[in-house]
Design a protein around this motif. Structure first.
Motif, short mmCIF file in Angstrom:
data_model
loop_
_atom_site.label_atom_id
_atom_site.label_comp_id
_atom_site.label_asym_id
_atom_site.label_seq_id
_atom_site.Cartn_x
_atom_site.Cartn_y
_atom_site.Cartn_z
N THR A 14 38.46 44.81 26.12
CA THR A 14 38.91 43.96 27.20
C THR A 14 37.95 44.24 28.25
N GLY A 15 37.81 45.36 28.61
CA GLY A 15 36.83 45.75 29.71
C GLY A 15 35.34 45.20 29.68
N LEU A 16 35.04 45.15 28.33
CA LEU A 16 33.66 44.81 28.17
C LEU A 16 33.57 43.07 28.44
N PHE A 17 34.57 42.34 27.90
CA PHE A 17 34.31 40.94 28.21
C PHE A 17 34.66 40.60 29.72
N ALA A 18 35.70 41.45 30.17
CA ALA A 18 35.71 41.24 31.84
C ALA A 18 34.48 41.26 32.51
N SER A 19 33.67 42.53 32.12
CA SER A 19 32.47 42.91 32.58
C SER A 19 31.37 41.43 32.58
N SER A 70 28.70 44.08 24.46
CA SER A 70 27.84 44.81 25.34
C SER A 70 26.62 44.05 25.74
N LEU A 71 25.94 43.22 24.78
CA LEU A 71 25.06 42.42 24.87
C LEU A 71 25.42 41.55 26.29
N GLN A 72 26.58 40.78 25.87
CA GLN A 72 26.90 39.79 26.98
C GLN A 72 27.20 40.15 28.28
N ALA A 73 27.49 41.57 28.26
CA ALA A 73 27.99 42.25 29.61
C ALA A 73 26.61 42.79 30.36
N ALA A 74 25.63 42.58 29.69
CA ALA A 74 24.26 43.40 29.90
C ALA A 74 23.89 43.61 31.59
N LYS A 75 24.32 42.64 32.31
CA LYS A 75 24.04 42.81 33.75
C LYS A 75 24.90 43.79 34.36
N THR A 76 25.93 44.51 33.78
CA THR A 76 26.88 45.17 34.45
C THR A 76 26.24 46.69 34.21
N VAL A 283 51.31 40.66 23.16
CA VAL A 283 51.30 41.39 21.88
C VAL A 283 49.80 42.29 22.16
N PRO A 284 49.62 43.37 21.53
CA PRO A 284 48.49 44.26 21.68
C PRO A 284 47.37 43.58 21.01
N MET A 285 46.52 42.66 21.37
CA MET A 285 45.46 41.98 20.34
C MET A 285 44.44 41.88 21.32
N ILE A 286 43.07 41.94 20.66
CA ILE A 286 41.94 41.60 21.54
C ILE A 286 41.67 40.23 22.11
N ALA A 287 42.14 39.19 21.40
CA ALA A 287 41.85 37.79 21.97
C ALA A 287 42.66 37.68 23.27
N LEU A 288 43.85 38.10 23.17
CA LEU A 288 44.65 38.28 24.31
C LEU A 288 43.97 38.92 25.77
N GLY A 289 43.58 40.00 25.22
CA GLY A 289 42.82 40.77 26.42
C GLY A 289 41.68 39.90 26.98
N PHE A 290 40.76 39.18 26.27
CA PHE A 290 39.97 38.13 26.54
C PHE A 290 40.30 37.18 27.58
N GLY A 291 41.63 36.68 27.29
CA GLY A 291 42.13 35.85 28.06
C GLY A 291 42.50 36.14 29.47
N GLU A 292 43.25 37.47 29.22
CA GLU A 292 43.73 38.11 30.60
C GLU A 292 42.52 38.43 31.27
N ALA A 293 41.49 38.83 30.84
CA ALA A 293 40.05 38.90 31.66
C ALA A 293 39.67 37.91 32.53
N GLN A 294 39.74 36.77 31.85
CA GLN A 294 39.36 35.42 32.75
C GLN A 294 40.37 35.20 33.87
N ILE A 295 41.73 35.49 33.46
CA ILE A 295 42.55 35.16 34.70
C ILE A 295 42.33 36.01 35.78
N ALA A 296 42.06 37.44 35.38
CA ALA A 296 41.75 38.36 36.51
C ALA A 296 40.42 38.04 37.28
#
Ligand SMILES: Cc1cc2nc3c(=O)[nH]c(=O)nc-3n(C[C@H](O)[C@H](O)[C@H](O)COP(=O)(O)OP(=O)(O)OC[C@H]3O[C@@H](n4cnc5c(N)ncnc54)[C@H](O)[C@@H]3O)c2cc1C
Length: 317
Positions: A14-19, A70-76, A283-296
């Motif tokens: 989740t933190g990686l996709f938010a990055s 990690s590659l997608q977040a390389a600028k972080t 629910v504790p699932m990865i995809a849900l965390g991705f969506g929450e990252a976009q909202i935040a």
């Protein structure tokens, strides 16, 4: 130099996709990870498992998902081996992190807190420690060896199944019943090179001629046996604590962070996403965390640049 638009605490999926998503929106982002590698539960608990519920992938191993993120977040800017301890609000509505970094906004993506494995119950000297492992991230290190695997949960069974084609496995568990999947237990029982030591407990351990010499006691009896191994994997589970969250003045519900519909916590400018938050139906699932990252991130953009017309889609950025 230590000024950032956004700090992300925790570099699980989740933190990686938010990055990555914050990078896309041009936010200067720093991400802290308490452990030595990014990837959270996926990296440490099931790197070789096939994940089949990530949109766009029929199946992807945990480790490949983390590498891609990690590659997608390389600028972080990633800071590993750094458990964030102090968050303080400054007068100019920025935050100070561990008295070193100044940031305009924060996303907490700390999962269930910084986690560490439950240790083997017998004290190990430095030489023995080199042969005892709490994570199985590189199966190649365990090829053609005699391996002891301790534990009765899914990790112990998964590691056994994964290593059995290439090594001799001895599963040591204090009960006859396993907590992990019964189908995995049955699969392992059908393999010639897998031995079960149940109900057994480790009593003593030494290193002799670079081999682990393990004394095992049958539970409820005086029977003692001695076995030799090259390496040992300990899967006794993990301890995690999110005591930090309380110290930061954040509101919790059932031990997890309470957030609004924009993923903001009770403190303006501090957002939270992923397994660290709770709300009805989550629910504790990865995809849900991705969506929450976009909202935040979208709401942080609105907070930081209220006059700017927000470009929503990556195709328009
Ligand atoms: C065996 C198993 C199989 C699973 N299979 C699936 C599956 O198939 N599909 C699926 O969608 N989900 C699956 N999950 C659930 C999924 O792994 C989690 O929902 C996901 O990892 C949550 O991601 P996260 O980034 O929120 O938290 P985590 O992955 O827990 O990452 C949080 C990170 O924050 C770090 N951290 C914590 N506190 C601090 C601090 N103070 N400072 C710095 N860093 C900190 C931690 O060290 C950790 O790396 C599975 C889970 C397990 C255990």
């Amino acid at each position: 130099m230590n000024n950032y638009d956004l700090a992300i605490i925790g570099a699980g999926p989740t933190g990686l996709f938010a990055s990555a998503f914050a990078n896309l929106h041009g936010l200067k982002t720093i991400t802290f990870e308490a452990l030595s590698k990014v990837g959270g539960q996926v990296q440490w608990l099931y790197p070789q498992k096939n994940i089949q519920d990530i949109a766009g992938y029929k199946s992807i191993t945990g480790i490949n998902l983390i590498n891609n993120l990690s590659l997608q977040a390389a600028k972080t800017t990633f800071i590993t081996n750094h458990k964030v301890k102090i968050i303080e609000r400054k007068e100019n509505s920025t935050f100070s992190i561990d008295d070193t970094y100044t940031v305009k906004s924060i996303i907490i993506a700390a999962g269930l807190g910084a986690f560490r494995p439950k240790k083997f119950p017998i004290q190990l000297n430095e030489n023995l420690q080199k042969h005892f492992h709490y994570f199985m991230t590189t199966p190649e290190d365990f090829t053609n060896k005699d391996i002891a695997i301790f534990g009765g949960g899914d990790s112990a069974l998964d590691w056994s199944l994964q290593l059995a084609p290439q090594s001799h496995i001895s599963i040591v568990h204090r009960r006859n019943q396993f907590r992990g999947l019964e189908s995995s237990v049955q699969q392992l029982k059908n393999l010639d090179n897998v031995e079960f030591f149940t109900p057994y407990l480790p009593k003593d351990v030494n290193l002799v001629d670079n081999k682990i010499v393990l004394t095992l006691k049958a539970v409820g009896t005086d029977s003692i046996i001695e076995k030799k191994f090259d390496e040992a994997l300990v899967a006794y589970g993990f301890r995690s604590d999110n005591l930090q969250l309380r110290r930061w003045g954040l509101e919790l519900e059932e031990g997890l962070l309470k957030v609004s519909r924009t993923m903001q916590t009770n403190i303006d400018g501090i957002y939270a996403i992923g397994d660290t938050v709770n709300y009805p139906g989550r629910v504790p699932m990865i995809a849900l965390g991705f969506g929450e990252a976009q909202i935040a991130v979208t709401n942080i953009m609105n907070d930081l640049f209220p006059d700017k017309k927000m470009t929503l889609h990556s195709t328009s950025i």
